[in-house]
Write a protein that holds these residues in place. Structure first.
Motif, PDB file in Angstrom:
ATOM      1  N   PRO A  29       0.829  -1.253   0.034  1.00 19.08           N
ATOM      2  CA  PRO A  29       0.013  -0.060   0.002  1.00 19.08           C
ATOM      3  C   PRO A  29       0.911   1.336   0.114  1.00 19.08           C
ATOM      4  N   THR A  30       0.336   2.189  -0.722  1.00 19.71           N
ATOM      5  CA  THR A  30       1.252   3.457  -0.808  1.00 19.71           C
ATOM      6  C   THR A  30       0.985   4.383   0.242  1.00 19.71           C
ATOM      7  N   SER A  31       2.147   5.296   0.832  1.00 21.52           N
ATOM      8  CA  SER A  31       1.575   6.132   1.839  1.00 21.52           C
ATOM      9  C   SER A  31       1.843   7.414   1.113  1.00 21.52           C
ATOM     10  N   SER A  32       1.317   8.594   1.907  1.00 21.65           N
ATOM     11  CA  SER A  32       1.591   9.704   1.333  1.00 21.65           C
ATOM     12  C   SER A  32       2.848  10.123   1.964  1.00 21.65           C
ATOM     13  N   LYS A  33       3.185  11.649   1.385  1.00 25.88           N
ATOM     14  CA  LYS A  33       4.392  12.232   1.616  1.00 25.88           C
ATOM     15  C   LYS A  33       4.650  12.484   3.070  1.00 25.88           C
ATOM     16  N   ARG A  34       3.497  12.883   3.521  1.00 28.95           N
ATOM     17  CA  ARG A  34       3.662  13.022   5.069  1.00 28.95           C
ATOM     18  C   ARG A  34       3.716  11.905   5.907  1.00 28.95           C
ATOM     19  N   GLN A  35       3.160  10.617   5.579  1.00 27.51           N
ATOM     20  CA  GLN A  35       3.308   9.515   6.421  1.00 27.51           C
ATOM     21  C   GLN A  35       4.909   9.046   6.214  1.00 27.51           C
ATOM     22  N   GLU A  36       5.199   9.228   4.978  1.00 26.77           N
ATOM     23  CA  GLU A  36       6.772   8.852   4.679  1.00 26.77           C
ATOM     24  C   GLU A  36       7.725   9.502   5.523  1.00 26.77           C
ATOM     25  N   LYS A  37       7.510  10.927   5.809  1.00 27.15           N
ATOM     26  CA  LYS A  37       8.385  11.887   6.561  1.00 27.15           C
ATOM     27  C   LYS A  37       8.315  11.237   8.106  1.00 27.15           C
ATOM     28  N   LEU A  38       7.036  11.040   8.552  1.00 26.04           N
ATOM     29  CA  LEU A  38       6.680  10.769  10.026  1.00 26.04           C
ATOM     30  C   LEU A  38       7.544   9.201  10.177  1.00 26.04           C
ATOM     31  N   ARG A  39       7.188   8.300   9.211  1.00 24.34           N
ATOM     32  CA  ARG A  39       8.025   7.167   9.293  1.00 24.34           C
ATOM     33  C   ARG A  39       9.813   7.451   9.455  1.00 24.34           C
ATOM     34  N   LYS A  40      10.261   7.991   8.552  1.00 23.34           N
ATOM     35  CA  LYS A  40      11.759   8.569   8.685  1.00 23.34           C
ATOM     36  C   LYS A  40      12.119   9.199   9.797  1.00 23.34           C
ATOM     37  N   ARG A  41      11.169  10.070  10.591  1.00 22.00           N
ATOM     38  CA  ARG A  41      11.578  10.682  11.787  1.00 22.00           C
ATOM     39  C   ARG A  41      11.460   9.629  12.958  1.00 22.00           C
TER      40      ARG A  41
END
Length: 187
Positions: free
Chosen positions: A160-172
Motif C-alpha cells: 500500500p502506498t503512503s502519503s509524503k507526510r506518512q513517509e516523513k513521519l516514518r523516517k523521523r
C-alpha cells in the motif's frame, strides 16, 4: 473580493452566449453567400441539401438554446447585481460535447456552401465518436470481462502506498525523533 469566481464565470458565460447567438445566424448567412458566389447549387437550394440543412439545424438549435439557458447569468433588474452566474460553460463532459456538435454543424454548413455537398460527410464524426465512447466505456469492459472497475491489477502483492507526510513521519521515527511518538494499539 467576494464571489470573484462567480463573477469570472458570469463574464465568460456572457461572452460565450453572445458567440452562441451569433453562431446560429452567421454560418447560415455565410453558407448562402458562398453558395451564391461559387454557384454550388441553384437558388433556392434543391431538396437534398435543404433536407440535410434542416435535419442538422434542429439539433444545433436545441443544443444552442440549452447552452444559452444553462449559461446565462441572472442579474437583479433594479441594481444589476449578480444573482446567479449560471452553469460554467467551460466544464468538460456533456457541455463540451454540445459545443463539439455545434462547431461541427457550423463547419459543415459553411463548408458545404464553399466546397459542395460532399462536405456534409464530416458530420459523420459525431456518430463515430459516440460509438467509440460507447465501446471504450461500456461495451468493451463488459465483453472483455473487466466490468466497470477498469483494468485488473496483475500484482496483488503490491505494497500500500503512503502519503509524503506518512513517509516523513516514518523516517523521523526511524531516526528516533522525539516529535514522533509511537502509539500502540490496546487490545
Amino acid at each position: 473580493m467576494a464571489n470573484a469566481s462567480g463573477k469570472r464565470i458570469a463574464n465568460q458565460n456572457e461572452s460565450t452566449v453572445k458567440i452562441l447567438k451569433l453562431g446560429m445566424l452567421l454560418p447560415t448567412v455565410l453558407s448562402l453567400v458562398l453558395r451564391f458566389l461559387f454557384g454550388r447549387s441553384p437558388f433556392p437550394p434543391s431538396k437534398g441539401p435543404l433536407a440535410i440543412y434542416i435535419v442538422t439545424f434542429f439539433p444545433a438549435f436545441f443544443l444552442s438554446n440549452y447552452l444559452i439557458k444553462q449559461g446565462s447569468p441572472r442579474r437583479d433588474p433594479t441594481t444589476g447585481t449578480l444573482i446567479s452566474s449560471g452553469e460554467d460553460l467551460s466544464q468538460p463532459g456533456v457541455t463540451e460535447w454540445c459545443f463539439d456538435i455545434l462547431y461541427i454543424t457550423w463547419a459543415c454548413q459553411i463548408g458545404s456552401g464553399a466546397f459542395g455537398e460532399w462536405f456534409w460527410w464530416l458530420y459523420m464524426i459525431i456518430p463515430l465518436y459516440a460509438v467509440f465512447k460507447l465501446w471504450t466505456s461500456v461495451i468493451s469492459p463488459l465483453v472483455l470481462g473487466r466490468g466497470f472497475s477498469g483494468p485488473s491489477d496483475s500484482s496483488p502483492e503490491k505494497e500500500p502506498t503512503s502519503s509524503k507526510r506518512q513517509e516523513k513521519l516514518r523516517k523521523r521515527q526511524e531516526k528516533g525523533d522525539p516529535r514522533v511518538r509511537m502509539q500502540s494499539l490496546k487490545k
